[in-house]
Motif scaffolding. Structure first.
Motif, PDB file in Angstrom:
ATOM      1  N   GLU A  66      -5.107  11.788   0.199  1.00  0.00           N
ATOM      2  CA  GLU A  66      -5.146  10.438  -0.353  1.00  0.00           C
ATOM      3  C   GLU A  66      -3.892   9.684   0.050  1.00  0.00           C
ATOM      4  N   ASN A  67      -4.068   8.453   0.483  1.00  0.00           N
ATOM      5  CA  ASN A  67      -2.953   7.597   0.859  1.00  0.00           C
ATOM      6  C   ASN A  67      -2.719   6.591  -0.266  1.00  0.00           C
ATOM      7  N   THR A  68      -1.595   6.719  -0.951  1.00  0.00           N
ATOM      8  CA  THR A  68      -1.326   5.871  -2.111  1.00  0.00           C
ATOM      9  C   THR A  68      -1.010   4.432  -1.713  1.00  0.00           C
ATOM     10  N   LEU A  69      -0.766   4.177  -0.429  1.00  0.00           N
ATOM     11  CA  LEU A  69      -0.487   2.814   0.005  1.00  0.00           C
ATOM     12  C   LEU A  69      -1.753   1.989   0.173  1.00  0.00           C
ATOM     13  N   LEU A  70      -2.909   2.652   0.161  1.00  0.00           N
ATOM     14  CA  LEU A  70      -4.181   1.934   0.297  1.00  0.00           C
ATOM     15  C   LEU A  70      -4.691   1.537  -1.081  1.00  0.00           C
ATOM     16  N   ASN A  71      -5.216   0.329  -1.174  1.00  0.00           N
ATOM     17  CA  ASN A  71      -5.678  -0.177  -2.467  1.00  0.00           C
ATOM     18  C   ASN A  71      -6.875   0.610  -3.002  1.00  0.00           C
TER      19      ASN A  71
END
Length: 311
Positions: A66-71
């Motif tokens: 999971e990429n936390t920078l993506l909304n």
């Protein structure tokens, strides 16, 4: 088998360490090989995946991290074809019963493309993950603030990587970033200034010493020449011998001077190809430094001025 204290151990070798066989789920005595416990949880992979060999059948149950920078946290739902042979995924006309749902928005798609471009550029010039993470965070801030409307994603990503390098203390020149980017120096420079203004951030002033180790290493110069070049560059700035000259051109001229005071003589073109500086730029900085060469070298260095070229 358990000891009186409730600890599992081998009855013949109570002090011997136990080996966990995760695949078999056993605990084995390291001395005699006796299985003294079972039901160990296997912490390894559930199975091996050979997706290239098995066509489209990939048994992996999870996607990427999971990429936390993506909304939208890059979550998607993918419905694959039926594996039972009953055709339950399709209706009588052959159309798909279920529709794959892509939850990634156009905004997240832009971020993903930018992150991929930053990662690719960083790989080409061997930058560490910390710089990539900082560049990603910078791009995310700029993208959310809509500060670079009208500028391409690649230009913004290149400028963010340049800023991240300087903020992490390992600056790269604009030409080095341009060499791994699809964007020209002027466009990256414009985005660089806009990002600094929009985010109200700053970068450390670059010094000749920031580039000296990398340039000297790429030129194959020994440590003594690098030490002399670093001293020359720092002294030239301290004595204001080269006013208005960029630290990169001063570093290149210092390397040129130090190399000609040693047995490892290099041409301005050889140095310029590594430093990304034109021959004439090195010559102009060197001509300012040459009259005060005796002051620029370390005090313990026996300099013979006649060894140095005048230009």
């Amino acid at each position: 088998m358990s000891s009186g204290r409730g600890r599992i151990c081998c009855p013949s070798h109570p002090d011997a360490p136990l080996v966990d066989d995760c695949h078999a789920g056993d605990q084995i005595c390291s001395e005699c090989g006796l299985v003294v416990g079972d039901r160990v949880v296997d912490v390894g992979s559930e199975w091996r995946t050979f997706s290239n060999e098995a066509g489209n059948a990939d048994p992996s149950r999870v996607g990427g991290a999971e990429n936390t920078l993506l909304n939208g946290t890059n979550l998607t739902t993918m419905i694959g074809p039926s594996t039972s042979g009953g055709g339950t995924s399709f209706n009588e006309t052959g159309g798909a019963v279920y529709k794959n749902r892509q939850t990634m928005s156009s905004s997240d798609r832009t971020l993903v493309n930018a992150f991929k471009e930053i990662s690719n550029m960083a790989d080409r010039i061997n930058l560490p993950r910390t710089i990539v993470d900082r560049a990603n965070l910078l791009f995310k801030s700029v993208h959310d603030g809509k500060n670079l409307k009208g500028h391409s994603t690649d230009a913004s990503a290149s400028a963010c990587l340049y800023i991240a390098c300087r903020q992490e203390g390992v600056p790269r020149t604009f030409k080095e970033i341009c060499a791994v980017s699809k964007i020209g120096k002027k466009e990256i420079g414009r985005c660089f200034k806009l990002i600094l203004k929009a985010l109200e951030t700053s970068v450390e002033i670059i010094k000749t010493s920031d580039f000296m180790p990398r340039f000297c290493s790429n030129l194959g110069l020994p440590a003594i020449v690098q030490r002399n070049a670093s001293h020359i560059g720092g002294k030239a700035v301290e004595l204001d011998v080269v006013p208005g000259r960029s630290p990169i051109s001063v570093a290149a001229a210092a390397i040129y001077m130090a190399s000609h005071a040693s047995e490892n003589k290099l041409t301005k073109k050889e140095i310029g190809d590594i430093a990304g500086v034109a021959d004439v730029t090195i010559r102009q900085s060197y001509e300012l430094m040459y009259p005060r060469a005796a002051e620029l070298f370390p005090s313990d260095f026996k300099l013979i001025i006649s060894q140095l070229p005048q230009r």
